[in-house]
Design a protein around this motif. Structure first.
Motif, PDB file in Angstrom:
ATOM      1  N   GLY A  32       0.810  -1.206   0.000  1.00  0.00           N
ATOM      2  CA  GLY A  32       0.000   0.000   0.000  1.00  0.00           C
ATOM      3  C   GLY A  32       0.849   1.264   0.000  1.00  0.00           C
ATOM      4  O   GLY A  32       0.452   2.292  -0.549  1.00  0.00           O
ATOM      5  N   PHE A  33       2.026   1.184   0.634  1.00  0.00           N
ATOM      6  CA  PHE A  33       2.940   2.317   0.642  1.00  0.00           C
ATOM      7  C   PHE A  33       4.352   1.798   0.837  1.00  0.00           C
ATOM      8  O   PHE A  33       4.572   0.635   1.222  1.00  0.00           O
ATOM      9  CB  PHE A  33       2.570   3.343   1.734  1.00  0.00           C
ATOM     10  N   ILE A  47       5.821   7.016   0.049  1.00  0.00           N
ATOM     11  CA  ILE A  47       5.246   6.803  -1.281  1.00  0.00           C
ATOM     12  C   ILE A  47       4.004   5.928  -1.149  1.00  0.00           C
ATOM     13  O   ILE A  47       4.108   4.733  -0.856  1.00  0.00           O
ATOM     14  CB  ILE A  47       6.262   6.125  -2.231  1.00  0.00           C
ATOM     15  N   ILE A  48       2.824   6.527  -1.306  1.00  0.00           N
ATOM     16  CA  ILE A  48       1.565   5.788  -1.225  1.00  0.00           C
ATOM     17  C   ILE A  48       1.140   5.409  -2.634  1.00  0.00           C
ATOM     18  O   ILE A  48       1.042   6.264  -3.519  1.00  0.00           O
ATOM     19  CB  ILE A  48       0.479   6.627  -0.522  1.00  0.00           C
ATOM     20  N   GLN A  49       0.910   4.113  -2.835  1.00  0.00           N
ATOM     21  CA  GLN A  49       0.512   3.626  -4.158  1.00  0.00           C
ATOM     22  C   GLN A  49      -0.816   4.239  -4.566  1.00  0.00           C
ATOM     23  O   GLN A  49      -1.746   4.351  -3.759  1.00  0.00           O
ATOM     24  CB  GLN A  49       0.370   2.094  -4.124  1.00  0.00           C
ATOM     25  N   SER A  95       2.211   4.776 -10.655  1.00  0.00           N
ATOM     26  CA  SER A  95       1.539   4.571  -9.364  1.00  0.00           C
ATOM     27  C   SER A  95       2.426   4.982  -8.193  1.00  0.00           C
ATOM     28  O   SER A  95       1.944   5.178  -7.080  1.00  0.00           O
ATOM     29  CB  SER A  95       1.134   3.095  -9.207  1.00  0.00           C
ATOM     30  N   GLU A  96       3.740   5.136  -8.444  1.00  0.00           N
ATOM     31  CA  GLU A  96       4.675   5.534  -7.390  1.00  0.00           C
ATOM     32  C   GLU A  96       5.399   6.836  -7.751  1.00  0.00           C
ATOM     33  O   GLU A  96       6.476   7.114  -7.236  1.00  0.00           O
ATOM     34  CB  GLU A  96       5.709   4.433  -7.170  1.00  0.00           C
ATOM     35  N   ALA A  97       4.790   7.637  -8.614  1.00  0.00           N
ATOM     36  CA  ALA A  97       5.476   8.801  -9.172  1.00  0.00           C
ATOM     37  C   ALA A  97       5.418  10.041  -8.290  1.00  0.00           C
ATOM     38  O   ALA A  97       5.900  11.093  -8.686  1.00  0.00           O
ATOM     39  CB  ALA A  97       4.891   9.140 -10.545  1.00  0.00           C
ATOM     40  N   ARG A  98       4.859   9.923  -7.083  1.00  0.00           N
ATOM     41  CA  ARG A  98       4.776  11.065  -6.170  1.00  0.00           C
ATOM     42  C   ARG A  98       5.034  10.581  -4.749  1.00  0.00           C
ATOM     43  O   ARG A  98       4.822   9.415  -4.438  1.00  0.00           O
ATOM     44  CB  ARG A  98       3.404  11.742  -6.249  1.00  0.00           C
ATOM     45  N   ALA A  99       5.513  11.490  -3.918  1.00  0.00           N
ATOM     46  CA  ALA A  99       5.804  11.107  -2.541  1.00  0.00           C
ATOM     47  C   ALA A  99       5.583  12.282  -1.608  1.00  0.00           C
ATOM     48  O   ALA A  99       5.872  13.431  -1.949  1.00  0.00           O
ATOM     49  CB  ALA A  99       7.238  10.604  -2.410  1.00  0.00           C
TER      50      ALA A  99
END
Length: 227
Positions: A32-33, A47-49, A95-99
């Motif tokens: 999930g993260f 990083i949240i999916q 899906s992981e392009a932001r944090a």
């Protein structure tokens, strides 16, 4: 107190969030993260999916901050941002392009005790201004510093410190519409200071400030073209 390793910081951050109800049923066990530690910029990245079962809001960002700020103290101190700090990640799946990003310091902030300012300045790295024993700002990366505080809280003393340090590696110009403490500091450090004329027009003073800023901008563009 010994410092915490990057791997230990990452593992403990994961444990804190896995045990927290903040992000609902999301956990690292279900992907999930995930957590990354950027040691160079001293950021904890959450990083949240996405798509996510929980809304990725500013409220969630600061709830996570509160959990980590207390849970990681005193081996790590988080620096509270004014707004949600969201960074883009490259070279990864969308899906992981932001944090969520949380600036941190190793240990707890300790005040500087400076007996000889001139000797202190000589020992500093150029462009890196030490503000605490374990914290500095890199002026090659930070274009603006704002100083805010109550009357008598030490703003003038701090600005005097900054001006003295900056003057050791840069061309400084002071702008003081009140013709008060900043003017006196500039005179002491032999820094050029723009002030209004006693019987001058306010517009004249603003024009002189704008002209000085325009010169600085031109210099920035000149240096940028060289890069």
């Amino acid at each position: 107190m010994s410092s915490i390793s990057i791997q230990t910081l990452k593992d403990y951050t994961i444990r804190l969030l896995n045990m927290s109800p903040l992000i609902g049923a999301l956990s690292t066990y279900s992907n999930g993260f995930s957590v990354e530690i950027d040691q160079e910029t001293q950021l904890i990245l959450i990083i949240i999916q996405t798509p996510s079962a929980v809304p990725l809001t500013e409220s969630l960002y600061f709830d996570i901050y509160q959990t980590l700020n207390v849970g990681l103290f005193p081996l790590v101190s988080l620096i509270k941002p004014n707004n949600m700090k969201l960074i883009a990640r490259t070279g990864v799946d969308f899906s992981e392009a932001r944090a969520f990003a949380y600036p941190y310091l190793n240990g707890t902030p300790q005040r500087l005790h400076i007996n000889n300012l001139d000797h202190f300045i000589i020992k500093q790295s150029q462009y890196k201004v030490k503000l605490m024993e374990n914290y500095f700002v890199d002026m090659s990366k930070i274009p603006v510093i704002a100083v805010q505080g109550m009357v008598g809280s030490g703003k003038s003393t701090f600005i005097n410190f900054l001006m003295t340090v900056f003057n050791s590696f840069a061309d400084c110009i002071a702008i003081d519409p009140k013709m008060a403490d900043l003017t006196l500091m500039a005179q002491k450090l032999k820094i050029r200071c723009l002030t209004p004329l006693k019987k001058g027009n306010t517009d004249d003073f603003l024009n002189s400030v704008n002209a000085e800023l325009a010169t600085a901008v031109d210099k920035i563009y000149e240096r940028q073209s060289l890069l």
